[in-house]
Structure formats: structure tokens, C-alpha cells
Write an enzyme that holds these catalytic residues in place. Structure first.
Site, short mmCIF file in Angstrom:
data_model
loop_
_atom_site.label_atom_id
_atom_site.label_comp_id
_atom_site.label_asym_id
_atom_site.label_seq_id
_atom_site.Cartn_x
_atom_site.Cartn_y
_atom_site.Cartn_z
N ASP A 302 1.19 -4.62 -3.07
CA ASP A 302 1.10 -4.01 -4.41
C ASP A 302 -0.18 -3.17 -4.50
OD1 ASP A 302 1.56 -3.36 -7.06
OD2 ASP A 302 0.71 -5.23 -7.83
N CYS A 342 3.06 2.43 -7.31
CA CYS A 342 2.89 2.81 -8.72
C CYS A 342 2.42 4.26 -8.82
CB CYS A 342 1.94 1.86 -9.43
SG CYS A 342 0.31 1.78 -8.71
N1 SAH Z 1 -0.81 -7.40 -7.65
C1 SAH Z 1 -1.85 -7.39 -8.67
C2 SAH Z 1 -2.28 -5.99 -9.06
C3 SAH Z 1 -2.82 -5.15 -7.92
S1 SAH Z 1 -3.77 -3.78 -8.43
C4 SAH Z 1 -1.34 -8.20 -9.88
O1 SAH Z 1 -0.17 -8.57 -9.95
O2 SAH Z 1 -2.15 -8.43 -10.79
C5 SAH Z 1 -4.40 -3.17 -6.91
C6 SAH Z 1 -5.55 -3.98 -6.32
O3 SAH Z 1 -5.87 -3.40 -5.06
C7 SAH Z 1 -6.86 -3.99 -7.10
O4 SAH Z 1 -7.21 -5.31 -7.40
C8 SAH Z 1 -7.91 -3.37 -6.14
O5 SAH Z 1 -9.15 -4.02 -6.20
C9 SAH Z 1 -7.26 -3.58 -4.80
N2 SAH Z 1 -7.59 -2.65 -3.71
C10 SAH Z 1 -7.69 -1.30 -3.75
N3 SAH Z 1 -7.88 -0.80 -2.51
C11 SAH Z 1 -7.92 -1.86 -1.65
C12 SAH Z 1 -8.05 -2.00 -0.24
N4 SAH Z 1 -8.19 -0.93 0.56
N5 SAH Z 1 -8.03 -3.24 0.29
C13 SAH Z 1 -7.87 -4.32 -0.51
N6 SAH Z 1 -7.72 -4.24 -1.84
C14 SAH Z 1 -7.75 -3.04 -2.41
#
Ligand code: SAH
Length: 398
Positions: A302, A342
Site C-alpha cells: 500500500d 492511490c
Molecule cells: N497501509 C496504511 C497506509 C499507508 S500510507 C494504512 O492502512 O493505514 C503509505 C506509507 O508509506 C506511509 O506511512 C509512509 O511513511 C510510507 N512510506 C513512504 N515511502 C516509503 C518507503 N520507501 N519505504 C517504506 N515506507 C514508506
């Protein structure tokens, strides 16, 4: 003051006549005056037929956003109140949002609720507002008043999204309507699970409500499986999988702040011993797991928006392909991959093609056995496909 009339170029009225609420700068021939950002203007065809009332945005490519196609509508505070009232009334009719299921919901979903540039999420007795357009900024006090009056909740503004810069707006964050002794974080519940929402320090408005139903589906699939939750934020999918009796859950995110809340959420739901939260870059960690020959039976991907607009589509496509290829390789036979996007700039058709390409390169045979979309409190106006931003595929590796 006389309303400015904005004349479109010949033939550029088609999307407006189909009900699409955006007027791009390139479609405009001339204006009868020099409207201020946020001002209400009347959009007319090249022949001079009045088509819509819209909010002007002087610096954005989306030069105007439609308030109403009925050009005798009065756009004032009462109009804002009525639109918000209608959006809230819709939610009260959605069975998914019964108080026994959750006390957190999206109250206003922008253009799809007839309120361009306005996002409102409710977390228990806190309402969080994002104002993303010059037109909505003009009516900010009316928005706050309407929400406070109609919900009785305290109102916090999180207008710190980057898109505000495109509208020539500064970032604005803070309490705007507060009941006594207000604390700006809320315990919410979703299908029996407890989550802590930090509306001040969290991402976006604090929580990803659009994935509510999809978390439930993952919970129903998790029994006995080794689960990997990539981009876990505050643990939404990871805790749903644990509640669904997963054998183990490994959850990854790059944000230490998000993981801190995620670990607390695991404690709250008494499943801390089955879930491991690890700070990591998912791109690197998936490679590391592959090199260690790890295997999982259920993987959730996600990621954040890789392509907010069509301009970033190509780079985003490579990033989606990369993580999906690695995830498919990590799946044990019989395993499931729930893969989301998204990105507004990647539509459902392209997303499926990207995953098909990833499966070919991973040399795995794969089947689509389900589709995911945003929860019902994120409606999509039929004339506004941009509102349909969240898509997901449930993939089975035979
Ligand atoms: N699945 C979550 C929402 C995910 S939002 C839920 O249900 O609440 C996307 C997330 O990806 C964020 O928390 C952000 O901190 C993280 N993120 C962004 N880039 C990233 C990367 N390269 N590696 C790990 N996490 C990352």
C-alpha cells in the site's frame, strides 16, 4: 459587484456539459475582468451561453472549479452549509458507517461531494479539514462554522498538502473551532480494532480511512498465513491480519513516528507478540528478504502516491513494477498479494498492465481473484473519474 464572465474557446465546453467540474487554463479565451483568486465567476461557452458558476484560481492550471451548473445559484455561506449538510446526510445512510463498525469517517470527499478542494475526516469528536483550492479557501470560515455546528465536534485544520502551492496558497495548520479542554488526538475504533489518530503529527488528516473495507478483507484472508505488510503506517493492515489469526505479521514503514503509533496500536489490541514493526525502506527491504529466501503467504503493498498527476506516470510505473515484482517472488505457492495504487496518474487499466509485466519478469503465473476500491464514504462522481484514485488487485500465485 458585477460577476466576471469567463468565455471558453470554441469547442472547449464539452467536458463541462458532461458535468466535469474543472476548467483548465488552456480552454479559456477571455474574461470580462480580472477576477481575484477564490472569486466566483460565470463560465460561458464561446457563443455566450452561461454554463456554470465556478471558483477562480489565478495561478493554477485548473483555472476554475465548478460550484454549480445552475447559474442562478447564489454562492454564499448558506450554500456551503447546505452542501456540507448533504454530504453528512449521505454518510448517515451508509450501513458500513454504523457506529458499531466505526466512529471515524470521511465526511466530505471534494468534487465528488460537490465541494471542490475540500476534504473532511471525522475521528470521534474531532473533525479534520484539508482545504486544497483557492475557491474553498475563500469560504474557509463558513466551512469551519458549518462543520462545528452540524457535527458538534472540534475542528482542526491540516491544510499542509503540497498541492496548495499550485493554488498559490500558504500552508495552514492549527485548531480552528475548539470545544473546551480539547486534545488533538483521538482513539478511534474500526470493526472492533482500536487505533490512535494523531491529527497534529500524523500523515494527511491522521489516518487512511479509504482502506477501511480492504483491511476487513485482509483480516478475512489472514488465517494461519505468514503476512508481510509493506508501507504499514500506523498498522492498519498489520493489525487487521493479526486479528484475523495470521501466523505472523512483519510490517514495514520508513516513518519512525508512524511505527511508534503502530506499536502502541498493537498493544491496544493485545496482538503485539504476533506483529513485528520494522523501520525500513520497502524497496531495499524487499530485496533483502528475497536474498534471504524468505517466503510469505499474504503480502500487502500500500505505497504512497507515486504519481499524483499524469506527469509522473512513467516513473511511478517503474516503481510499482519494482515492488510488485519483488513481492511476487516472495510469495509462497498458494500465496496472495493485495497490491494497491492511490496515484491519480495511474488508472486501473494501466495498474493491471504494470502487475502483468511484473509477473512476467518474476516468472510467476498469477491470477486476479479480487478488486479493491475506496470505502463508500469516498464516493466517486460519475462525471469525475479523477475521484476514483484508489484501486487494488488481489493476486493469487497458484
Ligand atoms: N497501509 C496504511 C497506509 C499507508 S500510507 C494504512 O492502512 O493505514 C503509505 C506509507 O508509506 C506511509 O506511512 C509512509 O511513511 C510510507 N512510506 C513512504 N515511502 C516509503 C518507503 N520507501 N519505504 C517504506 N515506507 C514508506
Amino acid at each position: 459587484m458585477k460577476q466576471t464572465r469567463v468565455r471558453l474557446k470554441p469547442g472547449r465546453d464539452k467536458s463541462l456539459r458532461r458535468g466535469h467540474p474543472w476548467i483548465f487554463s488552456g480552454a479559456i479565451a477571455q474574461a470580462s475582468g480580472t477576477p481575484q483568486s477564490g472569486e466566483t465567476v460565470c463560465i460561458e461557452s464561446a457563443e455566450g451561453e452561461a454554463l456554470a458558476l465556478a471558483a477562480w484560481s489565478a495561478s493554477s492550471q485548473i483555472r476554475a472549479r465548478v460550484w454549480s451548473f445552475a447559474t442562478d445559484t447564489v454562492i454564499d455561506a448558506a450554500f456551503i452549509h447546505a452542501q456540507i449538510e448533504a454530504a453528512i446526510a449521505l454518510r448517515t445512510k451508509l450501513p458500513e458507517l454504523a457506529p458499531t463498525h466505526t466512529n471515524a469517517q470521511r465526511l466530505v470527499h471534494g468534487e465528488s461531494d460537490g465541494l471542490p478542494g475540500l476534504i473532511v475526516d471525522r475521528y470521534a469528536d474531532i473533525v479534520v479539514v484539508q482545504i486544497l483550492s483557492a475557491g474553498m479557501e475563500r469560504w474557509r470560515e463558513a466551512v469551519f462554522d458549518a462543520l462545528h455546528l452540524q457535527t458538534g465536534a472540534s475542528v482542526y485544520e491540516r491544510s499542509d498538502a503540497e498541492v496548495r502551492a499550485l493554488e498559490g496558497l500558504p500552508q495552514r495548520v492549527g485548531a480552528v473551532r475548539a470545544n473546551d479542554h480539547m486534545v488533538w488526538h483521538a482513539p478511534i475504533h474500526e470493526h472492533g480494532l482500536q487505533f490512535h489518530v494523531d491529527v497534529v503529527g500524523g500523515q494527511k488528516t491522521g489516518f487512511y480511512l479509504d482502506q477501511r473495507d480492504n483491511r476487513q478483507r485482509i483480516r478475512a484472508l489472514a488465517n494461519g498465513r505468514r503476512v508481510l505488510d509493506c508501507f504499514c503506517y500506523t498498522g492498519g493492515f498489520a493489525l487487521a491480519a493479526a486479528a484475523g489469526d495470521a501466523q505472523s505479521v512483519l510490517a514495514l514503514d520508513s516513518s519512525e513516528l508512524a511505527l511508534h503509533t503502530a506499536r502502541e496500536n498493537a498493544q491496544r489490541n493485545a496482538c503485539a507478540e504476533r506483529v513485528t514493526f520494522t523501520q525500513a525502506d520497502v524497496f531495499a527491504q524487499l530485496r533483502e528478504l528475497r536474498n534471504r529466501h524468505e517466503r510469505f503467504d499474504l503480502i500487502v503493498l500500500d505505497p504512497p502516491k507515486f504519481a499524483p498527476t499524469a506527469a509522473q506516470t512513467e516513473r511511478a510505473a517503474r516503481a510499482y513494477k519494482d515492488i510488485n515484482l519483488l513481492a511476487l517472488k516472495l510469495l509462497a505457492p498458494g500465496g496472495l498479494l493485495a497490491s494497491f495504487s492511490c496515484s491519480g496518474g495511474v488508472d486501473a487499466g494501466l495498474f493491471q498492465k504494470i502487475l502483468a509485466g511484473a509477473a512476467v519478469d518474476a516468472e510467476v503465473d498469477a491470477q486476479i481473484i479480487g478488486h479493491f476500491a475506496a470505502a463508500a464514504d469516498h464516493p466517486v462522481r460519475l462525471a469525475f473519474p479523477e475521484g476514483d484514485y484508489l484501486k487494488g488487485l488481489l493476486i493469487h500465485r497458484p
